[in-house]
Enzyme design. Structure first.
Site, PDB file in Angstrom:
ATOM      1  CE  LYS A 121      -2.605   3.338   1.900  1.00 33.48           C
ATOM      2  NZ  LYS A 121      -2.259   4.442   2.803  1.00 33.48           N
ATOM      3  CG  ASP A 139      -7.242   2.667   2.244  1.00 31.03           C
ATOM      4  OD1 ASP A 139      -8.428   2.410   1.975  1.00 31.03           O
ATOM      5  OD2 ASP A 139      -6.795   3.816   2.211  1.00 31.03           O
TER       6      ASP A 139
END
Length: 209
Positions: A121, A139
């Site tokens: 991420k 996310d």
DNA sequence: AACTCGGGGCA
DNA sequence: TGCCCAGAGTT
């Protein structure tokens, strides 16, 4: 309507709600953005913005950061959650950049994810925001929204990332990542979902699909 | 797959 | 107060 048309309609609503979404230090150099993004894990913008001025005044580059003692970095970011883990990562990461990359932040997933404290991420955020390369940072917020909007049935963020990349044009990924996070924070919250006031839920409900 | 780090937000 | 979070690493 098919998913791509639905996705386009959703993107339009997001553009209206959040025309210019920002993240902490979005317009800074790759190193600053990388560190700010790493610090943002499980923390709020306000918490990050509180420590970054002093941190980057003390050590604006990987070279400076690599020279600091871990204890000093820990003290500089003391008010942020997970400060101990993050301080360790920041110092080690900076030393790795100096030793292995000439003090430059690398611009591939493989290299970025080899750095301590940098997962898929965080690497994605750096890829698209700092280097303008195609990446869609997904996310838990985005994971949740994609499912609520019927754009993905992914059981984890990995699957959701694949589904979202398939329905949104590549040129919009970076901006959508920010817009969806702000949208998730404002309307489609994890708890207390404000469905009645949510412009996208309203749209999807009114639409016959 | 479960656990841990950790202060902050929110019910 | 207790639970969850703009994750990542370890077991």
């Amino acid at each position: 309507m098919d998913k791509k048309r639905k996705a386009a309609a959703i993107a339009k609503i997001l553009n209206r709600c959040f025309p210019d979404p920002e993240i902490p230090l979005k317009h800074s150099d790759p190193f600053t953005l990388l560190i700010a993004t790493l610090l943002s894990a499980q923390a709020t913008d306000a918490a990050v913005n509180k420590v970054t001025p002093r941190l980057f005044q003390r050590a604006p580059t990987p070279f400076k950061m690599a020279e600091l003692e871990e204890a000093e970095v820990r003290e500089l970011i003391r008010t942020i959650g997970l400060f101990n883990t993050k301080a360790k990562a920041i110092v080690k990461l900076s030393r790795m950049l100096v030793d292995g990359w000439g003090g430059e932040v690398p611009s591939t997933f493989e290299e970025l994810e080899s750095l301590p404290g940098v997962g898929h991420k965080t690497a994605s955020v750096v890829m698209c925001q700092a280097f303008h390369k195609p990446a869609f940072p997904v996310d838990t917020h985005i994971h949740r929204l994609a499912k609520r909007w019927g754009l993905s049935r992914g059981k984890d963020v990995k699957e959701t990332e694949v589904d979202l990349k398939a329905v949104f044009p590549k040129s919009k990924w970076a901006k959508l990542h920010l817009q969806m996070i702000y949208f998730g924070r404002t309307f489609c919250k994890a708890r207390n979902h404000l469905a009645e006031e949510c412009p996208i839920c309203t749209f999807l409900k009114s639409d016959s699909n």
